[in-house]
Design a protein around this motif. Sequence first.
Motif, short mmCIF file in Angstrom:
data_model
loop_
_atom_site.label_atom_id
_atom_site.label_comp_id
_atom_site.label_asym_id
_atom_site.label_seq_id
_atom_site.Cartn_x
_atom_site.Cartn_y
_atom_site.Cartn_z
N SER A 82 -8.28 -13.71 6.01
CA SER A 82 -7.15 -12.78 5.92
C SER A 82 -6.79 -12.51 4.46
CB SER A 82 -5.94 -13.36 6.65
OG SER A 82 -6.24 -13.56 8.00
N PHE A 83 -6.81 -13.54 3.64
CA PHE A 83 -6.50 -13.36 2.22
C PHE A 83 -7.54 -12.48 1.54
CE2 PHE A 83 -4.42 -14.21 -1.63
CZ PHE A 83 -5.36 -14.53 -2.59
N VAL A 84 -8.80 -12.67 1.86
CA VAL A 84 -9.87 -11.85 1.27
C VAL A 84 -9.71 -10.39 1.70
CG1 VAL A 84 -12.36 -11.44 1.32
CG2 VAL A 84 -11.49 -13.74 0.94
N ILE A 85 -9.40 -10.17 2.97
CA ILE A 85 -9.20 -8.80 3.45
C ILE A 85 -8.01 -8.16 2.73
CG2 ILE A 85 -8.50 -7.44 5.47
CD1 ILE A 85 -10.26 -9.33 7.14
N PHE A 86 -6.94 -8.94 2.55
CA PHE A 86 -5.78 -8.44 1.81
C PHE A 86 -6.17 -8.05 0.39
CE2 PHE A 86 -1.48 -7.93 0.60
CZ PHE A 86 -1.32 -8.54 -0.63
N LEU A 87 -6.95 -8.90 -0.29
CA LEU A 87 -7.38 -8.59 -1.65
C LEU A 87 -8.26 -7.35 -1.69
CD1 LEU A 87 -8.14 -12.09 -3.20
CD2 LEU A 87 -6.22 -10.57 -3.67
N ILE A 88 -9.14 -7.19 -0.71
CA ILE A 88 -10.01 -6.00 -0.66
C ILE A 88 -9.16 -4.74 -0.51
CG2 ILE A 88 -11.70 -4.80 0.78
CD1 ILE A 88 -13.01 -7.55 1.25
N ILE A 89 -8.16 -4.79 0.37
CA ILE A 89 -7.30 -3.62 0.57
C ILE A 89 -6.52 -3.31 -0.70
CG2 ILE A 89 -5.28 -2.79 1.85
CD1 ILE A 89 -6.42 -4.27 4.30
N GLN A 90 -5.99 -4.34 -1.35
CA GLN A 90 -5.24 -4.12 -2.59
C GLN A 90 -6.14 -3.54 -3.68
OE1 GLN A 90 -2.12 -4.20 -3.20
NE2 GLN A 90 -1.43 -5.12 -1.30
N THR A 91 -7.36 -4.05 -3.78
CA THR A 91 -8.31 -3.54 -4.78
C THR A 91 -8.65 -2.09 -4.49
OG1 THR A 91 -9.21 -5.77 -5.00
CG2 THR A 91 -10.55 -3.97 -5.86
N ARG A 92 -8.84 -1.75 -3.23
CA ARG A 92 -9.15 -0.37 -2.87
C ARG A 92 -7.99 0.55 -3.25
NH1 ARG A 92 -10.57 1.12 3.19
NH2 ARG A 92 -12.73 1.20 2.56
N ASN A 93 -6.77 0.12 -2.98
CA ASN A 93 -5.60 0.94 -3.35
C ASN A 93 -5.52 1.14 -4.86
OD1 ASN A 93 -4.85 1.16 -0.68
ND2 ASN A 93 -3.37 -0.52 -0.76
N LYS A 94 -5.75 0.09 -5.62
CA LYS A 94 -5.72 0.20 -7.09
C LYS A 94 -6.83 1.13 -7.58
CE LYS A 94 -2.36 -2.63 -8.04
NZ LYS A 94 -1.14 -2.24 -8.70
N MET A 95 -8.02 1.01 -6.99
CA MET A 95 -9.13 1.88 -7.40
C MET A 95 -8.82 3.34 -7.08
SD MET A 95 -11.38 0.13 -8.92
CE MET A 95 -12.79 1.20 -8.93
N ASP A 96 -8.18 3.59 -5.93
CA ASP A 96 -7.80 4.96 -5.59
C ASP A 96 -6.78 5.50 -6.60
OD1 ASP A 96 -7.90 4.49 -1.95
OD2 ASP A 96 -9.46 5.01 -3.40
N GLN A 97 -5.83 4.67 -7.00
CA GLN A 97 -4.85 5.10 -7.99
C GLN A 97 -5.51 5.40 -9.33
OE1 GLN A 97 -1.95 1.99 -8.24
NE2 GLN A 97 -0.95 2.51 -6.29
#
Length: 130
Positions: A82-97
Amino acid sequence: MERTSLEINLPDTHEEGKLYVVDSLNNLNKLNVCPGGSQHVLDEEESTGGTGENTAGSNIRNQCLFFVTFILTLIVSLALVSFVIFLIIQTRNKMDQISSRLVSEKKNIEELKKMNNMILKHLNQAGIKE
């Protein structure tokens, strides 16, 4: 005199009956606790003369310990995933920004280049006229 000897023998048989009942209840309990391997446990107990109770008890404790450890491992693994999935989602959001910022900055740079070219043309035209 025979009565006294009978009275002495009766409690002994009564005690043996209690032991038999307790052993029977233990066997039933073992059958209910572990139905798959119950015959194996009973066979061990019969062959060892009743000392199999300690090994059966430790076997059940080992199984319980294994299942508790297994469940704890699953919970920890689930938390890590769950923590890894959370980090992946956060990283994707930052990359989109960041990518959207880069696109907007690229547009700004293109506009600045156009303005620079217009200013240079204007200066060149003004310099030729002089």
